[in-house]
Design an enzyme around this catalytic site. Structure first.
Site, short mmCIF file in Angstrom:
data_model
loop_
_atom_site.label_atom_id
_atom_site.label_comp_id
_atom_site.label_asym_id
_atom_site.label_seq_id
_atom_site.Cartn_x
_atom_site.Cartn_y
_atom_site.Cartn_z
N ARG A 101 59.50 -86.40 -33.89
CA ARG A 101 58.13 -86.49 -34.42
C ARG A 101 58.24 -86.36 -35.93
NH1 ARG A 101 52.82 -85.32 -32.29
NH2 ARG A 101 51.42 -84.33 -33.80
N HIS A 128 52.13 -94.19 -32.46
CA HIS A 128 52.16 -93.02 -31.57
C HIS A 128 52.30 -93.55 -30.15
CE1 HIS A 128 51.86 -89.07 -30.22
NE2 HIS A 128 50.65 -88.71 -30.63
N GLN A 131 51.73 -91.37 -26.82
CA GLN A 131 50.34 -91.07 -26.54
C GLN A 131 49.67 -92.23 -25.81
OE1 GLN A 131 48.31 -88.12 -27.23
NE2 GLN A 131 47.18 -89.30 -25.69
N ASP A 227 39.77 -91.19 -32.60
CA ASP A 227 40.78 -90.26 -33.10
C ASP A 227 40.21 -89.62 -34.36
OD1 ASP A 227 43.21 -88.92 -33.42
OD2 ASP A 227 44.17 -90.58 -34.47
N CYS A 267 42.89 -88.45 -28.14
CA CYS A 267 44.26 -87.94 -28.03
C CYS A 267 44.37 -86.46 -28.42
CB CYS A 267 45.20 -88.78 -28.88
SG CYS A 267 44.92 -88.67 -30.66
N ARG A 295 50.46 -86.78 -20.92
CA ARG A 295 51.58 -86.77 -21.86
C ARG A 295 52.84 -86.31 -21.13
NH1 ARG A 295 50.82 -86.49 -27.39
NH2 ARG A 295 53.09 -86.60 -27.43
#
Length: 313
Positions: A101, A128, A131, A227, A267, A295
């Site tokens: 990450r 991402h 996700q 988001d 998310c 996830r």
């Protein structure tokens, strides 16, 4: 050849469906496969703040029979204290896979070129993808299976230039979704990402629409996502962004333009009263908590797929 997952289109439509179907299987039986039994270690590196990514990957690796080797990016200082190339060579000889990450997409690409084991993008500034696998698995469960995603409409409203919008475009097009992005003109998705998503959609039966009208984006959608308006590292832009993005807030009025039973995705972390209202996030159409749980299942499915294909097995 070692297979990596650096961006959403690293999986073909067929491969993505296999991963999603396996994610649904892991939801039913969390130990349906244990490719890391031994245990084998997986390096999990964090250069950015994390909650769901850390919890889901560490739990998932353990449930796959492995050992999550957590690496603090602030201590490792990959690319500063030690080059990415040298780090890749060190880790690749000791772990079964690398999950990172981080910031620049170029960094994770360089890691994959020299590691010799699967490298997974757990978030970069550009994409991402893990996700989006979780989001697609969530939708698949609610729609009746991974094969039921094709032809559905997914609308995303908010910052169209961020990593989530980019991954919705690529991952959604790969799944055969009609992906709509509603964002201010100055926050439109990167043209190269839109171009690639359009190319994929032409093969899967999906489509790509980018509009500045949030109502147009959401109209008749089967699922609506948003988001945070302020990505990590851009907190100083919060006041300016709020004025620009307030027409794109996912609230009850905007949601009424979607199908009556449209699912709501976020998310997380969510900022109630900004990009989404409490009434919507905590309302009956929200699947945000299913999404957070997926996830775990989607990343277990992804790791299983990567570890059992190519020369990583």
């Amino acid at each position: 050849m070692t297979k990596h997952f650096l961006r959403d289109d690293d999986l073909t439509p067929s491969e993505q469906r296999q991963v999603l179907e396996l994610a649904l299987a892991f939801k039913k039986d969390r130990h349906v496969q244990t490719p890391l039994r031994g245990p084998r270690a997986v390096a999990v590196i964090f250069d950015k703040p994390t909650l769901r990514t850390q919890v889901s990957f560490t739990t998932g690796i353990a449930e796959l029979g492995g050992y999550p080797l957590l690496v603090d990016g602030n201590l490792a200082q990959i690319g500063k204290r030690e080059s990415i190339a040298d780090t890749a060579r060190v880790l690749g000889r000791q772990v079964a896979a690398i999950v990172w990450r981080t910031f620049e997409q170029s960094a994770i690409t360089e890691m994959s070129e020299l590691a010799g084991v699967p490298v997974v993008n757990a978030l970069t500034d550009d994409f991402h993808p893990c996700q989006i696998l979780a989001d697609l698995a969530t939708l698949a469960e609610h729609f009746g299976g991974a094969g039921e995603l094709s032809g559905k409409t997914l609308a995303y409203v908010g910052d169209g230039a961020n990593n989530m919008a980019h991954s919705y475009l690529l991952g959604g097009a790969t799944a055969g979704l009609h992906v709509r992005i509603g964002s201010p003109a100055q926050y439109s998705p990167a043209p190269q990402v839109v171009g690639r998503a359009t190319q994929i959609a032409a093969q899967t039966g999906g489509s790509v629409t980018v509009t500045t009208d949030p109502n147009e984006a959401v109209a008749g959608a089967d699922a609506v996502a948003t988001d945070t308006w302020v990505s990590m590292g851009r907190e100083d832009e919060q006041a300016e962004r709020r004025d620009i993005f307030i027409p794109y807030q996912l609230n009850t009025e905007l949601l009424q333009h979607a199908k009556a039973d449209a699912l709501v995705l976020h998310c997380l972390p969510a900022y109630r009263g900004q990009e989404i209202t409490a009434a919507v996030l905590d309302g009956p159409q929200s699947v945000a908590w299913d999404e957070a749980e997926y996830r775990l299942h989607a990343q277990k499915a992804l790791l299983t797929y990567l570890l059992t294909h190519g020369d990583a097995q």
